[in-house]
Design a protein around this motif. Structure first.
Motif, PDB file in Angstrom:
ATOM      1  N   ILE A  43      40.800 -98.179 -22.235  1.00  0.00           N
ATOM      2  CA  ILE A  43      39.593 -98.945 -21.921  1.00  0.00           C
ATOM      3  C   ILE A  43      39.991-100.403 -21.731  1.00  0.00           C
ATOM      4  CG2 ILE A  43      37.322 -99.662 -22.786  1.00  0.00           C
ATOM      5  CD1 ILE A  43      37.586 -96.636 -22.072  1.00  0.00           C
TER       6      ILE A  43
ATOM      7  N   ALA B 114      32.848 -99.711 -23.801  1.00  0.00           N
ATOM      8  CA  ALA B 114      32.429 -98.784 -22.752  1.00  0.00           C
ATOM      9  C   ALA B 114      31.695 -97.632 -23.415  1.00  0.00           C
ATOM     10  CB  ALA B 114      33.643 -98.266 -21.989  1.00  0.00           C
ATOM     11  N   THR B 115      30.643 -97.176 -22.764  1.00  0.00           N
ATOM     12  CA  THR B 115      29.892 -96.038 -23.277  1.00  0.00           C
ATOM     13  C   THR B 115      30.437 -94.759 -22.647  1.00  0.00           C
ATOM     14  OG1 THR B 115      27.934 -97.414 -23.520  1.00  0.00           O
ATOM     15  CG2 THR B 115      27.588 -95.037 -23.518  1.00  0.00           C
ATOM     16  N   VAL B 116      30.785 -93.801 -23.488  1.00  0.00           N
ATOM     17  CA  VAL B 116      31.198 -92.484 -23.017  1.00  0.00           C
ATOM     18  C   VAL B 116      29.914 -91.675 -22.886  1.00  0.00           C
ATOM     19  CG1 VAL B 116      32.599 -90.448 -23.502  1.00  0.00           C
ATOM     20  CG2 VAL B 116      33.386 -92.701 -24.263  1.00  0.00           C
ATOM     21  N   ARG B 117      29.635 -91.182 -21.666  1.00  0.00           N
ATOM     22  CA  ARG B 117      28.356 -90.545 -21.386  1.00  0.00           C
ATOM     23  C   ARG B 117      28.498 -89.043 -21.147  1.00  0.00           C
ATOM     24  NH1 ARG B 117      24.430 -94.164 -21.273  1.00  0.00           N
ATOM     25  NH2 ARG B 117      24.966 -96.328 -20.907  1.00  0.00           N
TER      26      ARG B 117
ATOM     27  N   THR C 286      30.958 -94.771 -28.236  1.00  0.00           N
ATOM     28  CA  THR C 286      31.318 -96.086 -27.719  1.00  0.00           C
ATOM     29  C   THR C 286      32.816 -96.260 -27.889  1.00  0.00           C
ATOM     30  OG1 THR C 286      29.165 -97.001 -28.305  1.00  0.00           O
ATOM     31  CG2 THR C 286      30.949 -98.574 -27.920  1.00  0.00           C
TER      32      THR C 286
ATOM     33  N   TRP D  40      33.078 -92.430 -11.428  1.00  0.00           N
ATOM     34  CA  TRP D  40      33.182 -92.079 -12.844  1.00  0.00           C
ATOM     35  C   TRP D  40      34.428 -91.242 -13.078  1.00  0.00           C
ATOM     36  CZ3 TRP D  40      29.480 -93.594 -16.490  1.00  0.00           C
ATOM     37  CH2 TRP D  40      28.364 -94.255 -15.956  1.00  0.00           C
TER      38      TRP D  40
ATOM     39  N   TYR E 204      32.133 -89.086 -19.732  1.00  0.00           N
ATOM     40  CA  TYR E 204      32.364 -89.863 -18.518  1.00  0.00           C
ATOM     41  C   TYR E 204      32.277 -91.358 -18.787  1.00  0.00           C
ATOM     42  CZ  TYR E 204      31.711 -85.304 -16.465  1.00  0.00           C
ATOM     43  OH  TYR E 204      31.844 -83.979 -16.154  1.00  0.00           O
ATOM     44  N   VAL E 205      33.222 -92.100 -18.201  1.00  0.00           N
ATOM     45  CA  VAL E 205      33.246 -93.559 -18.300  1.00  0.00           C
ATOM     46  C   VAL E 205      33.356 -94.090 -16.877  1.00  0.00           C
ATOM     47  CG1 VAL E 205      34.542 -95.551 -19.160  1.00  0.00           C
ATOM     48  CG2 VAL E 205      34.337 -93.512 -20.573  1.00  0.00           C
ATOM     49  N   HIS E 206      32.634 -95.168 -16.587  1.00  0.00           N
ATOM     50  CA  HIS E 206      32.723 -95.752 -15.249  1.00  0.00           C
ATOM     51  C   HIS E 206      34.146 -96.247 -15.006  1.00  0.00           C
ATOM     52  CE1 HIS E 206      31.944 -98.252 -11.746  1.00  0.00           C
ATOM     53  NE2 HIS E 206      30.940 -97.415 -11.545  1.00  0.00           N
TER      54      HIS E 206
END
Length: 82
Positions: free
Chosen positions: A12, A17-20, A32, A51, A64-66
């Motif tokens: 990261i 970053a938010t892991v979605r 997070t 993503w 998923y992370v951007h």
């Protein structure tokens, strides 16, 4: 931008970053991740924007992370003196 290979080391690069759950900023947050956290990339995901599917090493969360928040490449080994 290069495509992350399945199983490739990543980390990261943003302060957090938010892991979605899905490749969308509106998807449920799973975890997070913070700057410097290491992960394993599983390749690109289709969705709004670019993503990457990742598994975070610290938490074990997979989601998923951007791509703008992740860098990937070869993992470097560090000599620990032991």
């Amino acid at each position: 931008m290069s495509v992350p290979a399945k199983g490739e080391f990543c980390r990261i690069t943003a302060s957090s970053a938010t892991v979605r759950a899905k490749p969308s900023k509106d998807a449920a947050a799973l975890a997070t991740a913070y700057k410097g956290d290491m992960c394993t990339a599983h390749g690109w995901a289709e969705g709004r924007g670019a993503w990457v599917k990742v598994t975070m090493r610290r938490t074990g969360a997979t989601g998923y992370v951007h791509s703008s928040l992740v860098a990937w490449g070869k993992e470097e080994l560090t000599h620990t003196g032991q």
